[in-house]
Design a protein around this motif. Structure first.
Motif, short mmCIF file in Angstrom:
data_model
loop_
_atom_site.label_atom_id
_atom_site.label_comp_id
_atom_site.label_asym_id
_atom_site.label_seq_id
_atom_site.Cartn_x
_atom_site.Cartn_y
_atom_site.Cartn_z
N MET A 141 32.80 33.79 33.99
CA MET A 141 32.68 32.76 32.95
C MET A 141 33.64 31.61 33.19
N MET A 142 34.83 31.95 33.67
CA MET A 142 35.80 30.88 33.96
C MET A 142 35.22 29.95 35.02
N ARG A 143 34.54 30.54 35.97
CA ARG A 143 33.93 29.76 37.04
C ARG A 143 32.72 28.97 36.55
N GLU A 144 31.79 29.65 35.88
CA GLU A 144 30.51 29.00 35.55
C GLU A 144 30.50 28.24 34.23
N PHE A 145 31.22 28.74 33.24
CA PHE A 145 31.17 28.07 31.93
C PHE A 145 32.37 27.15 31.71
N LEU A 146 33.52 27.55 32.19
CA LEU A 146 34.69 26.68 32.02
C LEU A 146 34.88 25.77 33.23
N GLU A 147 34.08 26.02 34.26
CA GLU A 147 34.05 25.20 35.46
C GLU A 147 35.40 25.04 36.16
N PHE A 148 36.12 26.14 36.20
CA PHE A 148 37.36 26.20 36.98
C PHE A 148 37.02 26.24 38.46
N GLU A 149 37.88 25.67 39.30
CA GLU A 149 37.76 25.88 40.74
C GLU A 149 38.26 27.30 41.04
N VAL A 150 37.71 27.91 42.10
CA VAL A 150 38.11 29.28 42.43
C VAL A 150 39.64 29.38 42.63
N ASP A 151 40.22 28.39 43.31
CA ASP A 151 41.67 28.42 43.54
C ASP A 151 42.46 28.45 42.23
N ASP A 152 41.97 27.74 41.23
CA ASP A 152 42.67 27.72 39.94
C ASP A 152 42.55 29.05 39.21
N ILE A 153 41.38 29.69 39.35
CA ILE A 153 41.20 31.01 38.74
C ILE A 153 42.18 31.99 39.38
N CYS A 154 42.27 31.95 40.70
CA CYS A 154 43.17 32.85 41.43
C CYS A 154 44.61 32.65 40.97
N LYS A 155 45.02 31.40 40.89
CA LYS A 155 46.39 31.10 40.47
C LYS A 155 46.64 31.62 39.06
N GLU A 156 45.71 31.29 38.19
CA GLU A 156 45.82 31.67 36.79
C GLU A 156 45.94 33.19 36.63
N LEU A 157 45.19 33.94 37.43
CA LEU A 157 45.11 35.38 37.24
C LEU A 157 45.86 36.18 38.31
N ASN A 158 46.57 35.45 39.19
CA ASN A 158 47.30 36.12 40.25
C ASN A 158 46.44 36.99 41.16
N LEU A 159 45.30 36.45 41.55
CA LEU A 159 44.42 37.18 42.47
C LEU A 159 44.35 36.41 43.79
N SER A 160 44.02 37.10 44.86
CA SER A 160 43.84 36.39 46.12
C SER A 160 42.47 35.71 46.09
N THR A 161 42.33 34.66 46.89
CA THR A 161 41.06 33.93 46.93
C THR A 161 39.91 34.85 47.33
N SER A 162 40.15 35.70 48.33
CA SER A 162 39.05 36.55 48.78
C SER A 162 38.67 37.57 47.71
N ASN A 163 39.69 38.01 46.95
CA ASN A 163 39.43 38.88 45.81
C ASN A 163 38.50 38.21 44.79
N CYS A 164 38.81 36.95 44.49
CA CYS A 164 37.99 36.18 43.55
C CYS A 164 36.55 36.06 44.04
N TRP A 165 36.39 35.76 45.32
CA TRP A 165 35.03 35.64 45.88
C TRP A 165 34.26 36.94 45.75
N VAL A 166 34.94 38.05 46.03
CA VAL A 166 34.29 39.36 45.94
C VAL A 166 33.85 39.63 44.50
N ILE A 167 34.73 39.33 43.56
CA ILE A 167 34.41 39.58 42.14
C ILE A 167 33.24 38.70 41.68
N LEU A 168 33.26 37.43 42.07
CA LEU A 168 32.17 36.53 41.69
C LEU A 168 30.85 36.99 42.32
N HIS A 169 30.92 37.44 43.54
CA HIS A 169 29.73 37.94 44.22
C HIS A 169 29.16 39.16 43.49
N ARG A 170 30.04 40.08 43.09
CA ARG A 170 29.57 41.26 42.34
C ARG A 170 28.96 40.87 41.00
#
Ligand SMILES: [Zn+2]
Lengths: 194, 62
Positions: A141-170
């Protein structure tokens, strides 16, 4: 210009849906809607009809929702995340060569855009979103509805970029399967077309 | 040729970042030969558009 409160109230159901999908907590949702309404009334002089009222109100709502998310748990709990997420989804979808299994190979969705006009479709869509594990859903939702960039989501939530991609893919895979079962190959779509 | 599992990861990532030309070429090549992945890519992109339409904000701009 002065905004009629009945106009604001008419937009309440959509605003509530939006906030609920992100916050999943009725109290937090009520607070956010309340704050959005108050801000809208306070700042109504700033609304010059350049954008539509709904767009303007949703931009306030978006900011209030982001604040509420930040007030809540700031970091995603990595252990919960891997627990709710590592459900062997890819092993079900693909064989050991990484090709589709017979039963899981995606079919064509005929004329899917027509679904946007169906009220019933949005109920199914929301149900599928709400069915996602909560952490996955929040990132999606942060990605699609709040239109955050993936890098900002990662920073905000302390996740690695590749982790974020995996989660979005799932998240997208689960939504795809959910919509396929509950709408496109199921009764809903057939009924709505007849 | 990349397999379906890898193609699926890229079709999600193409919504989140700019793929390299090499990745994009490999993905495009894969979906021309694999209808399962071609369908999956359309479905994932439909979901992306659905999110933009979900609150009727797009309609208002018309
Ligand atoms: Zn494939």
């Amino acid at each position: 210009m002065t905004i009629d409160t009945s106009v604001l109230n008419a937009l309440r159901p959509d605003m509530t849906r939006f906030a609920y999908l992100l916050l999943r907590d009725q109290h937090a949702v009520e607070d956010v809607i309340q704050e959005t309404m108050l801000t809208a009334i306070e700042k109504q002089d700033g609304f010059k009809n350049k954008s539509s009222l709904k767009t303007w109100l949703f931009s306030i709502l978006r900011n209030k929702t982001i604040d509420a998310l930040r007030r809540g748990k700031r970091e995603v709990n990595i252990s919960t995340l891997s627990n709710d997420e590592d459900d062997g989804l890819e092993e079900v979808l693909f064989n050991h060569h990484g090709a589709w299994n017979m039963e899981t190979k995606p079919n064509t969705w005929s004329n899917p855009d027509a679904s946007f006009e169906q009220k019933q479709f949005w109920a199914v869509f929301d149900a599928c979103l709400n069915h996602l594990p909560s952490q996955t859903s929040r990132i999606f939702m942060m990605r699609e509805f709040l239109e955050f960039e993936v890098d900002d989501i990662c920073k905000e939530l302390n996740l690695s970029t590749s982790n974020c991609w995996v989660i979005l893919h799932r998240a997208r895979t689960k939504l795809r399967l959910c919509l396929d079962t509950k709408w496109f190959s199921g009764q809903g779509f057939q009924a709505s077309r007849s | 040729m990349m397999n379906c599992k890898e193609a699926n990861q890229l079709m999600s990532q193409e919504l989140d970042r700019k793929l390299t030309w090499r990745e994009l070429a490999a993905l495009k090549f894969h979906v021309t030969l694999c209808d399962g992945c071609a369908n999956a890519r359309k479905q994932v992109s439909f979901i992306h558009h659905a999110c933009k339409h979900a609150f009727g904000l797009e309609d208002e701009k018309k």
